[in-house]
Design a protein around this motif. Structure first.
Motif, PDB file in Angstrom:
ATOM      1  N   GLU A 203      25.158  89.278  58.409  1.00  0.00           N
ATOM      2  CA  GLU A 203      26.298  90.432  58.376  1.00  0.00           C
ATOM      3  C   GLU A 203      25.799  92.025  58.433  1.00  0.00           C
ATOM      4  O   GLU A 203      26.123  92.817  58.607  1.00  0.00           O
ATOM      5  N   ARG A 204      24.165  91.705  56.734  1.00  0.00           N
ATOM      6  CA  ARG A 204      23.976  92.621  56.514  1.00  0.00           C
ATOM      7  C   ARG A 204      22.538  93.111  57.692  1.00  0.00           C
ATOM      8  O   ARG A 204      22.725  94.397  57.767  1.00  0.00           O
ATOM      9  N   PHE A 205      22.610  91.860  58.044  1.00  0.00           N
ATOM     10  CA  PHE A 205      21.173  93.002  59.405  1.00  0.00           C
ATOM     11  C   PHE A 205      21.957  93.851  60.454  1.00  0.00           C
ATOM     12  O   PHE A 205      21.868  94.423  61.336  1.00  0.00           O
ATOM     13  N   ASN A 206      23.275  92.396  61.119  1.00  0.00           N
ATOM     14  CA  ASN A 206      23.978  93.046  62.379  1.00  0.00           C
ATOM     15  C   ASN A 206      24.261  94.194  61.851  1.00  0.00           C
ATOM     16  O   ASN A 206      24.511  95.333  62.692  1.00  0.00           O
ATOM     17  N   GLY A 207      25.020  94.834  60.804  1.00  0.00           N
ATOM     18  CA  GLY A 207      25.083  96.007  59.780  1.00  0.00           C
ATOM     19  C   GLY A 207      24.009  97.128  60.279  1.00  0.00           C
ATOM     20  O   GLY A 207      24.232  98.850  60.785  1.00  0.00           O
ATOM     21  N   ALA A 208      22.797  96.968  59.775  1.00  0.00           N
ATOM     22  CA  ALA A 208      21.674  97.691  60.696  1.00  0.00           C
ATOM     23  C   ALA A 208      21.696  97.750  61.500  1.00  0.00           C
ATOM     24  O   ALA A 208      20.919  99.040  61.707  1.00  0.00           O
ATOM     25  N   ILE A 209      21.697  96.789  62.426  1.00  0.00           N
ATOM     26  CA  ILE A 209      21.160  97.459  63.636  1.00  0.00           C
ATOM     27  C   ILE A 209      22.438  97.929  64.030  1.00  0.00           C
ATOM     28  O   ILE A 209      21.451  99.052  64.768  1.00  0.00           O
ATOM     29  N   THR A 210      23.516  98.504  63.945  1.00  0.00           N
ATOM     30  CA  THR A 210      24.369  99.020  64.468  1.00  0.00           C
ATOM     31  C   THR A 210      24.239 100.102  63.811  1.00  0.00           C
ATOM     32  O   THR A 210      24.101 101.355  64.509  1.00  0.00           O
ATOM     33  N   HIS A 211      23.570 100.355  62.582  1.00  0.00           N
ATOM     34  CA  HIS A 211      23.610 101.562  61.875  1.00  0.00           C
ATOM     35  C   HIS A 211      22.665 102.100  62.887  1.00  0.00           C
ATOM     36  O   HIS A 211      22.600 103.803  63.219  1.00  0.00           O
ATOM     37  N   ILE A 212      21.563 101.551  62.911  1.00  0.00           N
ATOM     38  CA  ILE A 212      19.628 102.135  64.206  1.00  0.00           C
ATOM     39  C   ILE A 212      20.639 102.824  65.358  1.00  0.00           C
ATOM     40  O   ILE A 212      20.222 103.299  66.212  1.00  0.00           O
ATOM     41  N   ASN A 213      21.141 101.339  65.905  1.00  0.00           N
ATOM     42  CA  ASN A 213      21.302 102.193  66.981  1.00  0.00           C
ATOM     43  C   ASN A 213      22.562 102.974  67.404  1.00  0.00           C
ATOM     44  O   ASN A 213      22.764 104.364  68.349  1.00  0.00           O
TER      45      ASN A 213
END
Length: 123
Positions: A59-69
């Motif tokens: 979930e944290r990784f997904n949040g980081a990827i979303t933030h990068i996007n």
């Protein structure tokens, strides 16, 4: 009675001993299966705990990827602006070089003339 095919007939006490031994073997087997199942239960609990941690990490990784996007378009815009600035600086430098070339040529001519004057004057 059925024909035993030449096997000796067991007596009552022998049958009881065989049945008692079979019951003891079954009891040992049940204990072994119980031990294995307890170990498996502990392993499954540990695996469940690990999976929960993995879920949190994902979930944290997904949040980081979303933030990068979300940042990507802004970063692209910054890069575009920087490319524009670099292009303008290159033009300015090119113009500066064009302006300085005649000055550099004039300087070379003047230095050459001064060098000849020094040589002729003996300085």
């Amino acid at each position: 009675m059925a024909d035993k095919g030449g096997r000796p007939v067991r007596t009552g006490p022998e049958r009881i001993r065989k049945l008692a031994q079979a019951a003891l073997n079954a009891d040992v087997t049940v204990e072994q299966v119980d031990t294995i199942l307890e170990g498996l239960s502990e392993t499954l609990e540990d695996l469940n705990h690990s999976m929960e941690k993995l879920d949190v990490t994902l979930e944290r990784f997904n949040g980081a990827i979303t933030h990068i996007n979300e940042l990507a378009p802004r970063l692209i815009a910054v890069v575009d602006r920087m490319e524009g600035i670099v292009t303008r600086v290159e033009r300015i430098v090119g113009m500066g070089e064009s302006v300085i070339m005649p000055l550099a040529a004039t300087e070379q001519v003047i230095r050459g003339a001064l060098g000849r004057v020094r040589k002729s004057a003996g300085l």
